[in-house]
Design a protein around this motif. Structure first.
Motif, PDB file in Angstrom:
ATOM      1  N   HIS A 200       0.816  -1.221   0.000  1.00  0.00           N
ATOM      2  CA  HIS A 200       0.000   0.000   0.000  1.00  0.00           C
ATOM      3  C   HIS A 200       0.846   1.267   0.000  1.00  0.00           C
ATOM      4  O   HIS A 200       0.322   2.355   0.217  1.00  0.00           O
ATOM      5  CB  HIS A 200      -0.991   0.016   1.179  1.00  0.00           C
ATOM      6  N   PHE A 201       2.159   1.113  -0.236  1.00  0.00           N
ATOM      7  CA  PHE A 201       3.007   2.295  -0.405  1.00  0.00           C
ATOM      8  C   PHE A 201       4.086   1.994  -1.450  1.00  0.00           C
ATOM      9  O   PHE A 201       5.258   2.276  -1.258  1.00  0.00           O
ATOM     10  CB  PHE A 201       3.648   2.721   0.919  1.00  0.00           C
ATOM     11  N   ILE A 202       3.657   1.402  -2.563  1.00  0.00           N
ATOM     12  CA  ILE A 202       4.585   1.121  -3.652  1.00  0.00           C
ATOM     13  C   ILE A 202       4.480   2.183  -4.725  1.00  0.00           C
ATOM     14  O   ILE A 202       3.443   2.819  -4.901  1.00  0.00           O
ATOM     15  CB  ILE A 202       4.330  -0.266  -4.303  1.00  0.00           C
ATOM     16  N   PHE A 203       5.580   2.344  -5.440  1.00  0.00           N
ATOM     17  CA  PHE A 203       5.632   3.209  -6.615  1.00  0.00           C
ATOM     18  C   PHE A 203       6.061   2.377  -7.820  1.00  0.00           C
ATOM     19  O   PHE A 203       6.829   1.419  -7.677  1.00  0.00           O
ATOM     20  CB  PHE A 203       6.657   4.332  -6.418  1.00  0.00           C
ATOM     21  N   ILE A 246       8.014  13.470  -8.888  1.00  0.00           N
ATOM     22  CA  ILE A 246       8.381  12.119  -8.433  1.00  0.00           C
ATOM     23  C   ILE A 246       8.797  11.229  -9.602  1.00  0.00           C
ATOM     24  O   ILE A 246       9.566  10.291  -9.432  1.00  0.00           O
ATOM     25  CB  ILE A 246       7.266  11.445  -7.616  1.00  0.00           C
ATOM     26  N   LYS A 247       8.262  11.514 -10.804  1.00  0.00           N
ATOM     27  CA  LYS A 247       8.624  10.777 -12.022  1.00  0.00           C
ATOM     28  C   LYS A 247       8.409   9.272 -11.873  1.00  0.00           C
ATOM     29  O   LYS A 247       9.119   8.456 -12.461  1.00  0.00           O
ATOM     30  CB  LYS A 247      10.081  11.058 -12.422  1.00  0.00           C
ATOM     31  N   MET A 248       7.430   8.898 -11.071  1.00  0.00           N
ATOM     32  CA  MET A 248       7.061   7.505 -10.886  1.00  0.00           C
ATOM     33  C   MET A 248       5.551   7.394 -10.777  1.00  0.00           C
ATOM     34  O   MET A 248       4.875   8.395 -10.507  1.00  0.00           O
ATOM     35  CB  MET A 248       7.727   6.937  -9.622  1.00  0.00           C
ATOM     36  N   LEU A 249       5.038   6.172 -10.953  1.00  0.00           N
ATOM     37  CA  LEU A 249       3.606   5.958 -10.853  1.00  0.00           C
ATOM     38  C   LEU A 249       3.208   5.825  -9.388  1.00  0.00           C
ATOM     39  O   LEU A 249       3.704   4.941  -8.683  1.00  0.00           O
ATOM     40  CB  LEU A 249       3.191   4.680 -11.587  1.00  0.00           C
ATOM     41  N   PRO A 250       2.316   6.699  -8.911  1.00  0.00           N
ATOM     42  CA  PRO A 250       1.785   6.500  -7.560  1.00  0.00           C
ATOM     43  C   PRO A 250       0.759   5.373  -7.573  1.00  0.00           C
ATOM     44  O   PRO A 250       0.243   5.001  -8.629  1.00  0.00           O
ATOM     45  CB  PRO A 250       1.123   7.844  -7.245  1.00  0.00           C
ATOM     46  N   ASN A 251       0.482   4.820  -6.388  1.00  0.00           N
ATOM     47  CA  ASN A 251      -0.609   3.848  -6.320  1.00  0.00           C
ATOM     48  C   ASN A 251      -1.800   4.493  -5.621  1.00  0.00           C
ATOM     49  O   ASN A 251      -1.668   5.552  -4.989  1.00  0.00           O
ATOM     50  CB  ASN A 251      -0.138   2.554  -5.638  1.00  0.00           C
ATOM     51  N   PRO A 252      -3.000   3.924  -5.732  1.00  0.00           N
ATOM     52  CA  PRO A 252      -4.195   4.596  -5.203  1.00  0.00           C
ATOM     53  C   PRO A 252      -4.122   4.957  -3.731  1.00  0.00           C
ATOM     54  O   PRO A 252      -4.732   5.946  -3.302  1.00  0.00           O
ATOM     55  CB  PRO A 252      -5.304   3.571  -5.478  1.00  0.00           C
ATOM     56  N   TYR A 253      -3.393   4.177  -2.935  1.00  0.00           N
ATOM     57  CA  TYR A 253      -3.322   4.452  -1.497  1.00  0.00           C
ATOM     58  C   TYR A 253      -2.459   5.673  -1.175  1.00  0.00           C
ATOM     59  O   TYR A 253      -2.513   6.176  -0.058  1.00  0.00           O
ATOM     60  CB  TYR A 253      -2.778   3.229  -0.752  1.00  0.00           C
ATOM     61  N   HIS A 254      -1.692   6.146  -2.132  1.00  0.00           N
ATOM     62  CA  HIS A 254      -0.847   7.305  -1.846  1.00  0.00           C
ATOM     63  C   HIS A 254      -1.651   8.565  -1.551  1.00  0.00           C
ATOM     64  O   HIS A 254      -1.123   9.515  -0.965  1.00  0.00           O
ATOM     65  CB  HIS A 254       0.099   7.565  -3.023  1.00  0.00           C
ATOM     66  N   GLN A 255      -2.916   8.588  -1.966  1.00  0.00           N
ATOM     67  CA  GLN A 255      -3.704   9.777  -1.679  1.00  0.00           C
ATOM     68  C   GLN A 255      -3.801  10.022  -0.173  1.00  0.00           C
ATOM     69  O   GLN A 255      -3.882  11.173   0.270  1.00  0.00           O
ATOM     70  CB  GLN A 255      -5.096   9.669  -2.285  1.00  0.00           C
ATOM     71  N   SER A 368      19.499   1.295  -3.483  1.00  0.00           N
ATOM     72  CA  SER A 368      19.068   2.340  -2.552  1.00  0.00           C
ATOM     73  C   SER A 368      17.776   2.979  -3.036  1.00  0.00           C
ATOM     74  O   SER A 368      17.532   3.091  -4.243  1.00  0.00           O
ATOM     75  CB  SER A 368      20.153   3.408  -2.424  1.00  0.00           C
ATOM     76  N   LEU A 369      16.962   3.406  -2.086  1.00  0.00           N
ATOM     77  CA  LEU A 369      15.732   4.109  -2.421  1.00  0.00           C
ATOM     78  C   LEU A 369      16.047   5.508  -2.944  1.00  0.00           C
ATOM     79  O   LEU A 369      17.025   6.121  -2.501  1.00  0.00           O
ATOM     80  CB  LEU A 369      14.842   4.225  -1.183  1.00  0.00           C
ATOM     81  N   PRO A 370      15.232   6.017  -3.866  1.00  0.00           N
ATOM     82  CA  PRO A 370      15.407   7.411  -4.282  1.00  0.00           C
ATOM     83  C   PRO A 370      15.332   8.326  -3.058  1.00  0.00           C
ATOM     84  O   PRO A 370      14.546   8.084  -2.134  1.00  0.00           O
ATOM     85  CB  PRO A 370      14.226   7.652  -5.229  1.00  0.00           C
ATOM     86  N   LEU A 371      16.131   9.362  -3.056  1.00  0.00           N
ATOM     87  CA  LEU A 371      16.236  10.241  -1.889  1.00  0.00           C
ATOM     88  C   LEU A 371      14.879  10.766  -1.439  1.00  0.00           C
ATOM     89  O   LEU A 371      14.586  10.812  -0.235  1.00  0.00           O
ATOM     90  CB  LEU A 371      17.181  11.410  -2.215  1.00  0.00           C
ATOM     91  N   HIS A 372      14.006  11.150  -2.390  1.00  0.00           N
ATOM     92  CA  HIS A 372      12.742  11.776  -2.013  1.00  0.00           C
ATOM     93  C   HIS A 372      11.737  10.789  -1.418  1.00  0.00           C
ATOM     94  O   HIS A 372      10.722  11.205  -0.864  1.00  0.00           O
ATOM     95  CB  HIS A 372      12.120  12.521  -3.204  1.00  0.00           C
ATOM     96  N   LEU A 373      12.008   9.483  -1.534  1.00  0.00           N
ATOM     97  CA  LEU A 373      11.122   8.480  -0.951  1.00  0.00           C
ATOM     98  C   LEU A 373      11.701   7.845   0.307  1.00  0.00           C
ATOM     99  O   LEU A 373      10.970   7.229   1.087  1.00  0.00           O
ATOM    100  CB  LEU A 373      10.843   7.359  -1.966  1.00  0.00           C
ATOM    101  N   ARG A 374      12.992   7.981   0.495  1.00  0.00           N
ATOM    102  CA  ARG A 374      13.683   7.222   1.539  1.00  0.00           C
ATOM    103  C   ARG A 374      13.096   7.488   2.923  1.00  0.00           C
ATOM    104  O   ARG A 374      12.821   6.559   3.692  1.00  0.00           O
ATOM    105  CB  ARG A 374      15.169   7.559   1.513  1.00  0.00           C
ATOM    106  N   GLY A 375      12.898   8.765   3.251  1.00  0.00           N
ATOM    107  CA  GLY A 375      12.409   9.092   4.589  1.00  0.00           C
ATOM    108  C   GLY A 375      11.018   8.544   4.851  1.00  0.00           C
ATOM    109  O   GLY A 375      10.749   7.967   5.906  1.00  0.00           O
ATOM    110  N   LEU A 376      10.107   8.700   3.880  1.00  0.00           N
ATOM    111  CA  LEU A 376       8.734   8.222   4.059  1.00  0.00           C
ATOM    112  C   LEU A 376       8.677   6.702   4.188  1.00  0.00           C
ATOM    113  O   LEU A 376       7.951   6.168   5.032  1.00  0.00           O
ATOM    114  CB  LEU A 376       7.872   8.672   2.874  1.00  0.00           C
ATOM    115  N   ILE A 377       9.421   6.007   3.349  1.00  0.00           N
ATOM    116  CA  ILE A 377       9.372   4.545   3.372  1.00  0.00           C
ATOM    117  C   ILE A 377       9.994   3.999   4.650  1.00  0.00           C
ATOM    118  O   ILE A 377       9.447   3.074   5.271  1.00  0.00           O
ATOM    119  CB  ILE A 377      10.032   3.966   2.109  1.00  0.00           C
TER     120      ILE A 377
END
Length: 440
Positions: A200-203, A246-255, A368-377
């Motif tokens: 529920h938190f994939i890109f 973000i240049k990636m596909l969000p998933n519906p739960y990201h809202q 490694s996770l992209p920098l802009h996602l690392r903290g949230l994940i």
């Protein structure tokens, strides 16, 4: 060799989905016996679903012996695959998971936020007991967990049970891949998406069609308002700035995480006008079971898609088929990290593309996770691990820490009141928690 599958939560309205999946794949996944299992409170629904499943099998002329029972241990004996689709406390508990957070000014959702946390608290002890029974009665069986929150539950099982043949599955990656194929007018078998993150938190980091990168085309379609939200989530669309950045596909739960204020306002309005999603689902289920009771019905009804489980049978059955046949194909599953994402612990469960073999999933390296996602994940993984810790320890302080680390809560002055009401509402299903002082 006989092939036996046991479905825990067999009285679920989802069961016709998986029965259809077995029928369609019987040439490659030749199930001899399917056993539907439920609890006493689900006895009437189990009988209705069992009879419909039998009519579906009879119509198909495939050789599958179907049984349904309340005796879980008897059903598990000699199983090759066990699929879980349970909801401890039923839809009434889900309604509380949604209503109570909304009352306190937080998003009410069954698998995210406070509601998802309490669903995990109720579910983890029950599935740990199931895993112990599997170790005794069917030690070589794969446990395919569809029960939400799937990532948290799967990690709890892998960390705290002896039974290690456990894989989590979610229909969101499957849904996204099929929807992307429609957007690009391409056969779904030609489409692949590199997924990174957690359940529920994939890109979707990259979309390939026959090896050609089409990520930009899908992002362009999303900018124009195309959507791939399932029936249980109403999409709000994404801003150009968000998608461009973000240049990636969000998933519906990201809202829930990136549009929190708007989602909360939408959910509060829906709550006032139509009730929570749980109450909508209760009405959908009522209508579905009216159809299921019709003795002339011998197919999965189209209305089941309104339940939010589209592609569930494909995700679960494809996984079983690939494990059984040692296919070596790539599917998106919840499994141990084992160095796949460098920023997360080895024993963390992630949602990732993996090569599926008879020995289990082999995750494809992400790095490694992209920098802009690392903290949230990493923040969400901390919340998940604290939730598991609380479900096992039964300590209020651990539950508090889990809530504090949840991005949809994180308000230390309001957590106690929120937790107290949720514990009061669900105390019958939370025997591991010692709550006399909290609820006095």
């Amino acid at each position: 060799m006989p092939l036996k599958v046991v479905i825990i939560g067999g009285g679920s309205s989802y069961t016709p989905e998986i029965i259809e999946g077995f029928i369609l794949r019987h040439h490659s996944f030749p199930v001899d016996e399917v056993v539907l299992v439920d609890i006493e409170d689900g006895k009437e629904k189990l009988e209705v679903v069992g009879q419909l499943a039998q009519r579906m099998i009879d119509k198909s002329n495939v050789k599958i012996t179907l049984r349904w029972t309340l005796d879980r241990k008897e059903a598990l004996r000699g199983a090759d695959f066990v699929s879980t689709q349970i909801r401890v406390g039923g839809l009434e508990a889900r309604a509380l998971d949604e209503r109570i957070p909304l009352k306190h000014g937080f998003i009410g959702q069954e698998t995210n936020g406070a509601g998802g946390m309490f669903k995990a608290f109720r579910t983890i002890p029950v599935l740990l007991e199931l895993a112990d029974e599997m170790t005794e009665l069917c030690p070589n069986a794969w446990l395919i967990n569809f029960t939400n929150p799937a990532g948290i539950v799967t990690e709890a099982l892998l960390k705290h049970s002896k039974h290690q043949k456990v894989i989590g599955v979610c229909n969101i990656p499957f849904n996204m891949r099929n929807s992307v194929a429609e957007i690009l007018h391409a056969p779904v078998e030609h489409v692949s998406i590199e997924f990174i993150g957690l359940n529920h938190f994939i890109f979707g980091r990259q979309v390939l069609v026959n090896g050609v990168d089409r990520t930009a085309d899908v992002l362009a379609a999303l900018r124009q308002g195309n959507d791939y939200s399932p029936a249980n989530i109403v999409g709000l669309g994404w801003s150009e700035s968000f998608l461009n950045s973000i240049k990636m596909l969000p998933n519906p739960y990201h809202q829930y995480y990136f549009q929190t204020r708007d989602v909360l306002a939408k959910d509060l309005q829906a709550y006032e006008e139509n009730g929570t999603r749980a109450e909508v689902v209760q009405e959908v289920e009522r209508r579905l079971f009216e159809q299921y009771r019709d003795v002339s019905l011998d197919v999965k009804p189209k209305e089941l898609e309104q339940r939010g489980g589209a592609y569930y049978s494909d995700a679960a059955c494809n996984l079983m088929d690939s494990l059984y046949n040692d296919r070596g194909d790539i599917q998106t599953v919840n499994t141990l990290n084992q160095g796949t994402i460098r920023d997360l612990p080895e024993d963390a469960v992630i949602e990732v593309n993996a090569v599926i073999t008879k020995a289990g999933p082999r995750p494809l390296s992400i790095g490694s996770l992209p920098l802009h996602l690392r903290g949230l994940i990493t923040n969400l993984k901390t919340f998940e691990q604290l939730t598991i810790q609380a479900a096992i320890s039964g300590k209020y302080e651990d539950a508090y820490l889990a809530a504090l680390m949840n991005p949809l809560i994180q308000d230390e002055k309001r957590i106690d009141a929120l937790l107290e009401e949720l514990f009061r509402a669900h105390h019958l299903y939370l025997p591991q928690f010692q709550l006399k002082e909290v609820l006095s």
